[in-house]
Design a protein around this motif. Sequence first.
Motif: not given
Length: 240
Positions: A156-159, A165-166, A177-179
């Motif tokens: 999901q972080a890719l979206q 930050i996510t 992680t940085f987005t």
Amino acid sequence: MNPQIEVLSDVPALVDRALELVLEKLKSAIAERNIATIALAGGSTPKPLYEKLAQQDLPWEKLHVFWGDERYVPADHPDSNQRMARLAWLNHVPIPAENIHPMQMDAIDPTIAADRHEAEVKKFFNSKPGEFPAFDVILLGIGDDAHTASLFPHTQALQVCDRLITVGNKDGNPRITFTVPLINAARTVIFMVAGSNKHHALTQIFADQADTDTYPARLIQPQGELWWLLDQSTNFSKEN
């Protein structure tokens, strides 16, 4: 901007070239704005770069250090990216403690940790709502699955495009992680990639067409400069 791809003879040569680039970009930032910001990568490839940075004579009070991602472990854990960078570099130079901005992992919930670090980054850069600040240098690597930072395939972080930050996910283990849009706001992104196990990922990252959900590093297209420093063992060339 088209990426700058350099294939170096071996890892020491890759590290030397990375050092040259990082010093150039940091010194330029300090000359222009009297401050420089860098976000560090984890993993084994950048560690010798950090060891070399520990030997440099820089105006440390003007440098601010962040991390592009972090495992959800305490700061003294062997897997901590912060711990590695402190032992290799930051503990050996007179950088003010307040200039080091790690992701704090003492929250009960990783979402809280991500929110807390996002607030810190926004405060540091005095960011306006909806604005993505520009780091001077962001260092990255890739895994053999083409992930970068903690942006893993089909997660999901890719979206996430409305946050700095996510929470990332690696086999059910949370990371911070940085987005993608925060990385892409950088003035300079430098990938350091070594090893024959990275060959397939690189061919897909640079293919004319490939799925970004499967090969997340394809999403990294910064507004500034993009450098790919590879060693020969990746067996990659621009003609691939």
